[in-house]
Design a protein around this motif. Structure first.
Motif, short mmCIF file in Angstrom:
data_model
loop_
_atom_site.label_atom_id
_atom_site.label_comp_id
_atom_site.label_asym_id
_atom_site.label_seq_id
_atom_site.Cartn_x
_atom_site.Cartn_y
_atom_site.Cartn_z
N SER A 37 0.49 -1.61 -0.26
CA SER A 37 0.03 -0.09 -0.36
C SER A 37 0.69 1.32 0.01
CB SER A 37 -0.49 -0.01 1.10
OG SER A 37 -0.36 0.31 2.35
N GLN B 176 7.33 -3.06 -9.14
CA GLN B 176 6.37 -2.77 -9.80
C GLN B 176 6.03 -3.09 -11.45
OE1 GLN B 176 7.82 1.27 -9.39
NE2 GLN B 176 6.26 2.34 -7.74
N ASN C 61 1.16 6.73 -6.86
CA ASN C 61 0.27 8.07 -6.79
C ASN C 61 0.01 9.27 -5.80
OD1 ASN C 61 -1.52 6.33 -8.54
ND2 ASN C 61 -2.59 5.53 -6.56
N LYS D 223 -4.55 2.71 -10.44
CA LYS D 223 -5.67 1.56 -9.89
C LYS D 223 -5.05 0.67 -9.70
CE LYS D 223 -8.75 0.08 -13.32
NZ LYS D 223 -9.75 -0.27 -14.12
N TRP D 224 -5.23 -0.46 -8.32
CA TRP D 224 -5.03 -1.27 -7.74
C TRP D 224 -5.10 -2.83 -8.94
CZ3 TRP D 224 -0.62 -2.94 -5.50
CH2 TRP D 224 -1.06 -4.63 -4.79
N PHE E 211 1.83 -4.15 -7.54
CA PHE E 211 3.48 -4.06 -6.13
C PHE E 211 3.58 -6.01 -6.19
CE2 PHE E 211 5.97 -3.23 -3.18
CZ PHE E 211 6.76 -3.01 -3.90
N ALA F 25 -0.93 -7.07 -9.71
CA ALA F 25 0.15 -7.56 -8.25
C ALA F 25 0.85 -8.94 -8.61
CB ALA F 25 -0.79 -7.22 -7.26
N SER G 293 4.30 1.65 -1.28
CA SER G 293 4.02 2.05 -2.42
C SER G 293 2.76 2.44 -3.72
CB SER G 293 4.42 0.43 -2.89
OG SER G 293 5.10 0.87 -4.57
N LEU G 294 1.84 1.99 -3.88
CA LEU G 294 0.85 2.37 -4.28
C LEU G 294 0.53 3.83 -4.60
CD1 LEU G 294 -1.23 2.43 -6.42
CD2 LEU G 294 -2.72 1.61 -5.16
N LYS G 295 0.81 4.55 -2.82
CA LYS G 295 0.79 5.90 -2.39
C LYS G 295 1.97 6.78 -2.97
CE LYS G 295 -0.11 8.87 1.82
NZ LYS G 295 -0.16 9.70 1.45
N ASP H 288 -3.61 1.42 -15.05
CA ASP H 288 -3.54 0.27 -13.76
C ASP H 288 -1.95 -0.21 -12.67
OD1 ASP H 288 -5.49 0.54 -15.05
OD2 ASP H 288 -6.62 -1.69 -13.83
N PHE H 289 -1.79 -0.51 -11.91
CA PHE H 289 -0.23 -0.98 -11.14
C PHE H 289 -1.10 -1.53 -9.95
CE2 PHE H 289 1.95 -0.10 -6.79
CZ PHE H 289 2.88 0.02 -7.29
#
Length: 127
Positions: free
Chosen positions: A3, A122, A10, A22-23, A104, A28, A5-7, A101-102
């Motif tokens: 979380s 990533q 973004n 977006k996740w 991790f 993943a 890494s995504l934050k 999209d992402f």
């Protein structure tokens, strides 16, 4: 670490006036599989020398029209992010306005020569 890494990505995109990613659970899953592979491969005396999977995008969920991958070995999501920001090619993936999209994945060494280091992967895509 996931979380965070995504934050970090973004927040960085927002500072650069880009839409958030977006996740994507499928990305993943693939990111985690490659992190697990690198965990075993990197510590092996017969390391292949491949950080990036040359065919990473072939395992993406169907429907993508753009793909990118970042890989790092470091101590935390924040230090990996700092490394990626300082690298033009990695930064370009994080700031690609076409990616939507992402995913991790990561794994951490708890013993041996690499104890305390983590491998982070990533994956980015456009859907």
């Amino acid at each position: 670490m996931v979380s965070e890494s995504l934050k970090l990505v973004n927040d960085y995109r927002a500072k650069n006036k880009l839409k958030p990613l977006k996740w994507n659970p499928g990305l993943a899953t693939w990111s985690q599989k490659w992190a697990d592979h690198l965990y075993m491969d990197f510590a092996s005396p017969r390391w292949s020398g491949n950080w990036h999977n040359p065919t990473f995008y072939t395992n993406y969920p169907a429907g993508w029209s753009g793909a990118g991958e970042n890989v790092a070995l470091n101590t935390s999501a924040k230090t990996m992010f700092s490394f990626w920001v300082s690298s033009p090619a990695h930064r370009a993936n994080m700031l690609n306005p076409n990616f939507t999209d992402f995913g991790f994945g990561y794994t951490r060494y708890t013993s041996g020569d690499y104890a305390g280091l983590a491998i982070g992967v990533q994956n980015f895509a456009r859907y």
